[in-house]
Design an enzyme around this catalytic site. Structure first.
Site, PDB file in Angstrom:
ATOM      1  N   CYS A  69       0.947  -1.149  -0.053  1.00 22.46           N
ATOM      2  CA  CYS A  69       0.086  -0.103   0.046  1.00 22.46           C
ATOM      3  C   CYS A  69       0.790   1.191   0.141  1.00 22.46           C
ATOM      4  O   CYS A  69       1.515   1.641  -1.021  1.00 22.46           O
ATOM      5  CB  CYS A  69      -1.016  -0.011   1.241  1.00 22.46           C
ATOM      6  SG  CYS A  69      -2.446   1.188   0.846  1.00 22.46           S
TER       7      CYS A  69
ATOM      8  N   HIS B  98      -3.469  -5.682   1.063  1.00 22.91           N
ATOM      9  CA  HIS B  98      -3.301  -5.923   2.637  1.00 22.91           C
ATOM     10  C   HIS B  98      -3.541  -7.530   2.582  1.00 22.91           C
ATOM     11  O   HIS B  98      -4.527  -8.011   2.149  1.00 22.91           O
ATOM     12  CB  HIS B  98      -4.036  -5.171   3.342  1.00 22.91           C
ATOM     13  CG  HIS B  98      -3.626  -3.534   3.342  1.00 22.91           C
ATOM     14  ND1 HIS B  98      -2.554  -3.204   4.015  1.00 22.91           N
ATOM     15  CD2 HIS B  98      -4.326  -2.498   3.097  1.00 22.91           C
ATOM     16  CE1 HIS B  98      -2.369  -1.925   3.888  1.00 22.91           C
ATOM     17  NE2 HIS B  98      -3.574  -1.625   3.261  1.00 22.91           N
TER      18      HIS B  98
END
Length: 502
Positions: free
Chosen positions: A332, A437
């Site tokens: 991310c 994630h």
């Protein structure tokens, strides 16, 4: 409402863990139970099945309760973006970024309204609610407009159990001080005390229990042992270093860049199960050493954390690591940092529109920060570019404002079932960037990646360790240990008597 509220004498005393255990205890008895926390402050979040964002602790507590997490379990989530400002996530959706003063002055009545609505919704759907407080209920400078402790207990009309941490010292003073600072009506609501994180022979604390009960008139419901490596996902930044303790003499050394605004660090937790893996936090170049792999985690403030990384001379260390053939993964915000350029078009990352910053340039990509956050659970497959087993399904979630575009073809990491590409896979897999994630929560993928490192170091490969098989066992073990040190019958009696008052 039938339920109970767990409050603490301070932050990081173990409230989240106690709530998780109690949720599983009631669920094991066939009771339909839900966790609740009115307002959470954490960058470690959880994506619900409908793509909404709540505090990770409440998501995990819902799993322990054998139920699906929803925004009603955590209607307000504050995600720190600087020392003074936090993004406000309201009913699962990011709304605006406010200073502490702005939030306190403008959001109080709206917060009370959504808390009432959330309690009402949960009461309709569940038989029992376990509510978690935040910090301490006696922060005098904030108490007149607090929406996380006694105000919530009053709104739900439930008894309060006070948790104190004996490991940090001063447990007697913390209990007495907290009770003395409560208003008389608030103090009447405290009907039990739990001592948490006790080390050693529990019988040696019998005199302490008697003193507390005689001094306060409130029963001590339990003394919980200090639980090493309980593996329940954390949410409080205070628990970072304690939760991720480094194994000594582990064969594989993984360095994690500890960014100031690190988010979703639960991405790292699967490595705690790997016996030959050591995780260690790195804050500056002097701590970098010679790791086998480097992980740059997510962040709530990508460009600010990029500046921090450079100020600590970590860019040079990471470049040398790559030149020496080491492995590097950015997730991310870490993926964004590794790119060539970051363009904050809307000011959503820094507050400055069209702010452009050069990234580390290790991935051929540009990131454009938008005003709308993408929050979604996701399943994907390894991209054909990787040359790896394409049928391997990876599951996780995405939470990000940035949109990253590769400036080079033929180097994507993942692709969705619809064919949408994500991330970067380069240098034969030694550099990976992705928005997914919980990438390493996929057991076979984590094993494949670690075996690449083992092979590179001349070590033998290992079989995959399937964490998912242990998740429910972990909740049951937590509940069993805590229930064995808890006066469960008295707790139930307190709750039932409170709910039956005329």
């Amino acid at each position: 409402m039938k339920g109970v509220m767990i409050q603490g004498t301070a932050s990081d005393v173990g409230k989240s863990l106690v709530v998780t255990a109690i949720c599983r205890m009631f669920a094991n008895e066939g009771i339909k139970v839900a966790p609740f926390k009115s307002q959470n402050m954490s960058n470690n979040s959880y994506v619900t099945v409908d793509g909404k964002e709540i505090g990770r602790a409440q998501g995990i507590q819902a799993e322990a309760a054998w139920t699906e997490a929803s925004v009603w379990m955590n209607p307000i989530l504050l995600k720190p973006r600087s020392d003074m400002h936090s993004e406000v996530v309201y009913l699962g959706k990011a709304t605006k970024t406010l200073s502490g003063r702005e939030y306190r002055d403008s959001f109080y009545e709206k917060a009370l309204e959504v808390i009432r609505e959330s309690i009402s919704q949960l009461e309709k759907q569940y038989d029992f609610i376990v509510i978690e407080g935040a910090g301490s209920p006696v922060e005098i400078n904030l108490k007149d407009r607090e929406i996380v402790n006694m105000k919530v207990a009053e709104m739900a009309d439930v008894p309060v159990i006070l948790v104190a941490d004996i490991d940090r010292g001063g447990v007697f003073a913390s209990i007495i001080g907290t009770l003395e600072l409560l208003e008389p009506e608030e103090r009447k609501r405290v009907t039990g005390i739990i001592i948490n994180k006790f080390r050693g022979d529990l019988t040696l604390f019998n005199d302490g229990i008697r003193w507390i009960e005689e001094k306060t008139g409130i029963p001590v419901l339990g003394v919980f042992p200090y639980m090493e490596n309980h593996m329940i996902d954390g949410e409080d930044s205070l628990s970072l270093s304690r939760h991720f303790t480094s194994k000594k003499n582990a064969a594989l050394d993984i360095a994690v860049i500890q960014l100031p605004f690190i988010s979703n660090y639960s991405d790292l937790e699967p490595f705690l199960y790997e016996e030959d893996v050591s995780l260690r936090w790195v804050k500056d170049a002097s701590e970098f050493g010679q790791p086998d792999a480097v992980l740059i985690p997510g962040t709530k403030s990508t460009i600010n954390d990029l500046h921090y990384l450079r100020a600590k001379n970590l860019e040079t260390s990471i470049r040398k690591h790559i030149d020496d053939g080491g492995f590097l993964v950015g997730i991310c915000g870490g993926y964004q940092i590794l790119g060539e350029e970051l363009i904050d078009e809307s000011g959503s990352d820094t507050g400055i529109t069209n702010n452009c910053v050069n990234g580390l340039g290790m991935i051929p990509a540009k990131t454009f920060f938008k005003s709308e956050k993408e929050t979604i659970r996701k399943a994907a497959y390894l991209h054909e570019n990787t040359g790896l087993l394409k049928s391997q399904r990876l599951e996780g979630y995405e939470i990000h404002l940035g949109r990253t575009i590769l400036t080079q073809e033929g180097c994507s990491f993942l692709q969705s079932s619809e064919g949408k590409a994500d991330g970067f896979y380069g240098v034969n897999g030694k550099i990976i960037g992705t928005y997914l994630h919980h990438l390493f929560h996929n057991d076979e993928w984590r094993n494949q990646w670690l075996n690449r490192i083992r092979e590179w170091k001349g070590l033998s490969s290992k079989e995959a360790f399937y964490i998912k098989d242990y998740k429910d066992l972990r909740f049951d073990e937590l509940a069993r240990k805590m229930k064995g040190n808890l006066n469960w019958d008295l707790l139930n009696q307190i709750i039932n008597q409170w709910s039956q008052r005329a």
